[in-house]
Every structure is written in structure tokens, then in C-alpha cells.
Design a protein around this motif. Structure first.
Motif, PDB file in Angstrom:
ATOM      1  N   ALA A 102      30.006  92.991   4.595  1.00 17.40           N
ATOM      2  CA  ALA A 102      31.292  92.435   5.003  1.00 17.40           C
ATOM      3  C   ALA A 102      31.574  91.146   4.257  1.00 17.40           C
ATOM      4  N   LEU A 103      30.553  90.312   4.133  1.00 18.44           N
ATOM      5  CA  LEU A 103      30.754  89.049   3.440  1.00 18.44           C
ATOM      6  C   LEU A 103      31.049  89.287   1.964  1.00 18.44           C
ATOM      7  N   SER A 104      30.467  90.346   1.387  1.00 19.85           N
ATOM      8  CA  SER A 104      30.725  90.635  -0.013  1.00 19.85           C
ATOM      9  C   SER A 104      32.171  91.037  -0.233  1.00 19.85           C
ATOM     10  N   ALA A 105      32.806  91.641   0.776  1.00 18.70           N
ATOM     11  CA  ALA A 105      34.184  92.105   0.644  1.00 18.70           C
ATOM     12  C   ALA A 105      35.209  91.058   1.043  1.00 18.70           C
ATOM     13  N   VAL A 106      34.762  89.922   1.579  1.00 16.93           N
ATOM     14  CA  VAL A 106      35.690  88.905   2.062  1.00 16.93           C
ATOM     15  C   VAL A 106      36.555  88.358   0.931  1.00 16.93           C
ATOM     16  N   ASP A 107      35.929  88.068  -0.195  1.00 20.60           N
ATOM     17  CA  ASP A 107      36.696  87.527  -1.324  1.00 20.60           C
ATOM     18  C   ASP A 107      37.760  88.506  -1.784  1.00 20.60           C
ATOM     19  N   LEU A 108      37.399  89.788  -1.791  1.00 23.50           N
ATOM     20  CA  LEU A 108      38.355  90.810  -2.188  1.00 23.50           C
ATOM     21  C   LEU A 108      39.501  90.891  -1.176  1.00 23.50           C
ATOM     22  N   ALA A 109      39.168  90.852   0.125  1.00 25.32           N
ATOM     23  CA  ALA A 109      40.193  90.930   1.173  1.00 25.32           C
ATOM     24  C   ALA A 109      41.147  89.746   1.102  1.00 25.32           C
ATOM     25  N   ALA A 110      40.639  88.592   0.672  1.00 27.60           N
ATOM     26  CA  ALA A 110      41.469  87.385   0.645  1.00 27.60           C
ATOM     27  C   ALA A 110      42.610  87.480  -0.352  1.00 27.60           C
ATOM     28  N   VAL A 111      42.433  88.232  -1.425  1.00 29.61           N
ATOM     29  CA  VAL A 111      43.470  88.314  -2.447  1.00 29.61           C
ATOM     30  C   VAL A 111      44.448  89.454  -2.193  1.00 29.61           C
ATOM     31  N   VAL A 112      44.171  90.291  -1.194  1.00 25.09           N
ATOM     32  CA  VAL A 112      45.096  91.371  -0.849  1.00 25.09           C
ATOM     33  C   VAL A 112      46.290  90.767  -0.118  1.00 25.09           C
ATOM     34  N   GLN A 113      47.491  91.084  -0.565  1.00 25.84           N
ATOM     35  CA  GLN A 113      48.703  90.486   0.003  1.00 25.84           C
ATOM     36  C   GLN A 113      49.055  91.067   1.368  1.00 25.84           C
ATOM     37  N   ASP A 114      48.568  92.256   1.679  1.00 23.05           N
ATOM     38  CA  ASP A 114      48.910  92.925   2.928  1.00 23.05           C
ATOM     39  C   ASP A 114      47.832  92.686   3.983  1.00 23.05           C
ATOM     40  N   PRO A 115      48.190  92.827   5.268  1.00 23.98           N
ATOM     41  CA  PRO A 115      47.192  92.664   6.333  1.00 23.98           C
ATOM     42  C   PRO A 115      46.034  93.645   6.162  1.00 23.98           C
ATOM     43  N   LEU A 116      44.799  93.132   6.269  1.00 22.17           N
ATOM     44  CA  LEU A 116      43.612  93.951   6.048  1.00 22.17           C
ATOM     45  C   LEU A 116      42.513  93.527   7.015  1.00 22.17           C
ATOM     46  N   TYR A 117      41.883  94.510   7.654  1.00 20.51           N
ATOM     47  CA  TYR A 117      40.760  94.264   8.552  1.00 20.51           C
ATOM     48  C   TYR A 117      39.543  95.014   8.043  1.00 20.51           C
ATOM     49  N   ILE A 118      38.369  94.364   8.129  1.00 18.72           N
ATOM     50  CA  ILE A 118      37.096  95.020   7.862  1.00 18.72           C
ATOM     51  C   ILE A 118      36.389  95.129   9.212  1.00 18.72           C
ATOM     52  N   PHE A 119      35.954  96.347   9.576  1.00 12.73           N
ATOM     53  CA  PHE A 119      35.319  96.544  10.886  1.00 12.73           C
ATOM     54  C   PHE A 119      34.110  97.459  10.745  1.00 12.73           C
ATOM     55  N   ASP A 120      33.263  97.471  11.777  1.00 11.26           N
ATOM     56  CA  ASP A 120      32.046  98.284  11.721  1.00 11.26           C
ATOM     57  C   ASP A 120      32.223  99.570  12.506  1.00 11.26           C
ATOM     58  N   ARG A 121      31.139 100.330  12.631  1.00 13.40           N
ATOM     59  CA  ARG A 121      31.226 101.662  13.248  1.00 13.40           C
ATOM     60  C   ARG A 121      31.491 101.613  14.746  1.00 13.40           C
ATOM     61  N   THR A 122      31.413 100.411  15.346  1.00 13.46           N
ATOM     62  CA  THR A 122      31.752 100.291  16.775  1.00 13.46           C
ATOM     63  C   THR A 122      33.205  99.877  16.976  1.00 13.46           C
ATOM     64  N   GLY A 123      33.925  99.629  15.888  1.00 18.65           N
ATOM     65  CA  GLY A 123      35.298  99.160  16.000  1.00 18.65           C
ATOM     66  C   GLY A 123      35.412  97.658  16.114  1.00 18.65           C
ATOM     67  N   ALA A 124      34.303  96.933  15.929  1.00 15.73           N
ATOM     68  CA  ALA A 124      34.321  95.470  16.006  1.00 15.73           C
ATOM     69  C   ALA A 124      34.792  94.889  14.675  1.00 15.73           C
ATOM     70  N   VAL A 125      35.703  93.934  14.746  1.00 10.06           N
ATOM     71  CA  VAL A 125      36.248  93.321  13.547  1.00 10.06           C
ATOM     72  C   VAL A 125      35.252  92.335  12.963  1.00 10.06           C
ATOM     73  N   LEU A 126      34.910  92.521  11.696  1.00  8.51           N
ATOM     74  CA  LEU A 126      34.019  91.593  11.006  1.00  8.51           C
ATOM     75  C   LEU A 126      34.800  90.556  10.208  1.00  8.51           C
ATOM     76  N   HIS A 127      36.001  90.954   9.745  1.00  6.21           N
ATOM     77  CA  HIS A 127      36.824  90.012   8.976  1.00  6.21           C
ATOM     78  C   HIS A 127      38.275  90.454   9.006  1.00  6.21           C
ATOM     79  N   ALA A 128      39.172  89.482   9.133  1.00  6.08           N
ATOM     80  CA  ALA A 128      40.617  89.720   9.018  1.00  6.08           C
ATOM     81  C   ALA A 128      41.150  88.747   7.989  1.00  6.08           C
ATOM     82  N   ASN A 129      41.878  89.231   6.998  1.00  4.93           N
ATOM     83  CA  ASN A 129      42.393  88.311   5.975  1.00  4.93           C
ATOM     84  C   ASN A 129      43.559  87.492   6.532  1.00  4.93           C
TER      85      ASN A 129
END
Length: 419
Positions: free
Chosen positions: A82-109
Motif C-alpha cells: 500500500a505504501l508503495s502505491a501511495v506516491d502513484l495514487a497521489a498523482v491521480v487526478q480522480d478519487p482513488l482508494y486502496i483497500f485490502d481483502r477485508t474492505g478496510a481502506v489503507l489509503h485515500a488520495n
């Protein structure tokens, strides 16, 4: 010799780095392919972007501890991914959530936070979005079932927004997923405007055409030998064809304005002289409607930057409307002023007719919008005059202010920027 043989080759080193950055690569590929889906399948751009990220992953120097087993186990792998994808999520202009297999949000840009409000790390994505279609969509993705590549979702609070939503797993076996929202609100609004415009234009053209067709049929039949009826019908047909010609001229004028780039005109125009010419050209209309045009213009030149022909069209439209719809007041005033050098230049057209109800004022510059359909058609209006005015003023960097009170008349003021 043996020592050299024991050192990994460049290819082996690159392969190792690719393995250790597989989460970032998978996140990049998934996110870019999701964006590619929304952009209509422009695969070349996405492939080039993935290739770029691939090269970066290979060439980046190894960080301390890379390649070593993670003592925290699977959960640690998920957090690292999740932390590796944070930088990538930050540059996405649209709303983006990274979550795990339980549906818990790990990161929201940042875009997601601005659009839907904050959510704490570990918060439930399904509690954040209570819409059944989102629940079902996320459920299919988490269960590994076949799901549509994207769904439509409408957020109604605080105001209505339409999104196209995509979700997919990232990071291989890392158990991470991404949910991406693409805002479609503006595109849908433009589509509705285009549909309404075509429907309105078709209706406005169909009405006189139906009238002309009916009169032709009558002239070829029952009124074939009736000279009086024939003259009457031909006169009406002439009026209807003139109405269609005006409508087509206005449509072409609006089309030309929209096709022009938003580059402001550069020529200097003396508004005082221009307004006198417009007033003179409409003197016959004022006489027909029983209106006296009163001018309040400065003697000294009052110059603004603009396109002369387009400004003539603006003030001819405003003055013509005042004469037609404000004729019951018996007079129309045309005033131009500049309070001081370097200030805005204001031109006001005022009538003393029936006025415009307040609920109509925000919409009267829309295409084909009419306060009173019958009155507008009786006055030979096309419903496009103020839309044309608005487009011209936008190109000039000017603005239109409308004030009206029922029973007292209306004032249309054009403000030109200083300079």
C-alpha cells in the motif's frame, strides 16, 4: 574468477528489483489501465506509461533492507504494498482508494478526500459508500467473481455528481485492491445540453415547416381558385420562411462564435459612435413599436478593446429586445459611462415595460429559453439572441448584468474590463 562468477549479472539484478517492486508495478498497470478504460481505450498511452514505470523500477537503487524477508508476514507485505502505491495514487487526478481483502481502506488520495470527505485508515469502504451498487461491485471484486469493468454511481449529497467507478486487484498475491472514481458530471451536462439544443432547434424549424406544408396542401386543393385565401396564405408562408431564415442565421452565428478560439479581440472600438449607429439602424423598429430611444452618451470617445461587428450584434440584440418587449413603457434609454480612467466601461439598455419575473432571470441567456413563448414568437424572436450576446461578451472578457422588477421594466448592463 569464482568471485566474479558469484556476482549477479545486470539482468539478474534487474529481475530481482522487478520482483521486489511488483506491487508498485501492478498498481501502476492497474491504475493506468483503469484510466485508459475511461479515456476510451487509448492503449498506446497506457502501455508507454507502464513501460516508463517498469524502467524506473529496474533502475532505482536498492533501498536498505530490500530483498530481505519481512518479519511482519503477510500483513506487513500488504502495508508495504500500500505504501508503495501511495506516491502513484497521489498523482491521480480522480478519487482513488486502496483497500485490502477485508474492505478496510489503507489509503485515500487527496481527490477522494475532497470529493467524499475524510476516512480514517482502516475504515470500512462499504460503510463509507452505502449505495447497493457499490457494495455489490466491491463484493464481486473481493470474492474474485467476474464483475463488470466499471459501473455508474451517482452521489447526491451535497449536490448531484455522476461517476464511472472501476475496481480491480493490484499487487498480485498481496491482497490489495484499488477503487477509482471518474467524474462524469460535466460530460453528462454537456450531453444533456447538446440533446436539448438539437431537440429545440428541430422543434423551432419543424413548426414553420409544418405550417408551410399545410398551406401548400390547401392551396393545391380547396383554395386552388380562391384568390383572397391564396394571398392570405402566401403572406403567412412568407412570414414563416423569414422566421426560419432568422433562426438559421442565428444558429450559424452561434456556431461561428463557439468555433472561435478564446482569444480576445485586439482592435479599439469607440462605443459612443457604435451605439449611435445601432440606435439609428433601429429607429424604424422604434417607430413601429411606439418607443422613443433616449441616448445618454459621452461626447468624448469612449474606447474599449473589441470586435466591432460582434459588438454591433450585442447592442442591436439588446436594443431590439428592449423595443419589442418593453414597448408598453413607451421609451428606452441607452447609456454609456466610465466612472474614471482605468475603470470598467458600462453600457446599459433600459426599458420601462412589464419586466421579467426573478425566477426567469438566471436562465434567459440559455439557448431557446423564453419567458413567454407566445409573446416571443409574436415578436419574431428565435430564442437565441441573448445566448449569442453571452458568447460574444465571454470572448471579449466582458460580463452581462440583468436587473428587472415586474411592472417597472428591465436593465441590461454590459461591463467591459479596463484597458
Amino acid at each position: 574468477m569464482k568471485e566474479r562468477e558469484m556476482q549477479p549479472s545486470w539482468l539478474e539484478t534487474a529481475a530481482g528489483r522487478l520482483r521486489r517492486n511488483r506491487v508498485l508495478l501492478a498498481a501502476a498497470a492497474a491504475s493506468l489501465l483503469a484510466v485508459d478504460l475511461f479515456l476510451g481505450g487509448r492503449g498506446i498511452a497506457a502501455m508507454l506509461a507502464v513501460a516508463f514505470v517498469l524502467a524506473v523500477a529496474v533502475l532505482l537503487p536498492e533501498r536498505e533492507g530490500e530483498g530481505k524477508p519481512n518479519a511482519t508476514g503477510r500483513n506487513g507485505t500488504e502495508q508495504a504494498g500500500a505504501l508503495s502505491a501511495v506516491d502513484l495514487a497521489a498523482v491521480v487526478q480522480d478519487p482513488l482508494y486502496i483497500f485490502d481483502r477485508t474492505g478496510a481502506v489503507l489509503h485515500a488520495n487527496e481527490a477522494a478526500t475532497l470529493a467524499f470527505g475524510p476516512i480514517a485508515p482502516g475504515g470500512s469502504l462499504q460503510l463509507k459508500f452505502r449505495a447497493p451498487e457499490i457494495h455489490a461491485f466491491i463484493g464481486h471484486v473481493l470474492e474474485g467473481k467476474e464483475a463488470p469493468p466499471a459501473i455508474d454511481y451517482i452521489e447526491r449529497v451535497p449536490f448531484e455528481r455522476a461517476y464511472r467507478v472501476a475496481a480491480m486487484p493490484i499487487g498480485g498475491e498481496g491482497g490489495l485492491y484499488v477503487l477509482l472514481f471518474r467524474d462524469q458530471s460535466e460530460a453528462r451536462r454537456i450531453d444533456r445540453m447538446r440533446t436539448d439544443f438539437i431537440a429545440n432547434a428541430s422543434h423551432e424549424l419543424r413548426t414553420p415547416l409544418a405550417s408551410i406544408a399545410g398551406f401548400i396542401e390547401t392551396l393545391r386543393g380547396p383554395a386552388r381558385n380562391d384568390a383572397k385565401a391564396r394571398d392570405n396564405f402566401l403572406q403567412i408562408m412568407q412570414k414563416q420562411t423569414a422566421r426560419m431564415a432568422r433562426l438559421i442565421d442565428d444558429l450559424l452565428s452561434l456556431s461561428r462564435l463557439e468555433a472561435k478560439p478564446y482569444v480576445r479581440p485586439t482592435e479599439r472600438v469607440d462605443l459612443g459612435r457604435l451605439l449611435r449607429e445601432v440606435s439609428d439602424s433601429l429607429s424604424h423598429l422604434a417607430t413601429e413599436t411606439g418607443v422613443a430611444i433616449k441616448l445618454d452618451l459621452p461626447e468624448a470617445p469612449l474606447e474599449v478593446t473589441g470586435n466591432r461587428d460582434e459588438l454591433v450584434q450585442v447592442f442591436a440584440n439588446l436594443l431590439e429586445n428592449a423595443c419589442k418587449y418593453g414597448s408598453s413603457g413607451g421609451r428606452v434609454t441607452l447609456q454609456a459611462r466610465r466612472e474614471k480612467p482605468g475603470a470598467e466601461t458600462a453600457v446599459t439598455v433600459t426599458d420601462f415595460g412589464p419586466g421579467i419575473p426573478q425566477e426567469h432571470i438566471p436562465r434567459i441567456t440559455e439557448r431557446f429559453y423564453r419567458v413567454d413563448v407566445e409573446t416571443s414568437r409574436a415578436q419574431k424572436g428565435t430564442g437565441l439572441g441573448l445566448a449569442i450576446v453571452k458568447h460574444i461578451l465571454t470572448r471579449h472578457g466582458a460580463r452581462l448584468s440583468i436587473r428587472s422588477k415586474v411592472g417597472e421594466g428591465s436593465s441590461f448592463t454590459v461591463y467591459f474590463p479596463p484597458g
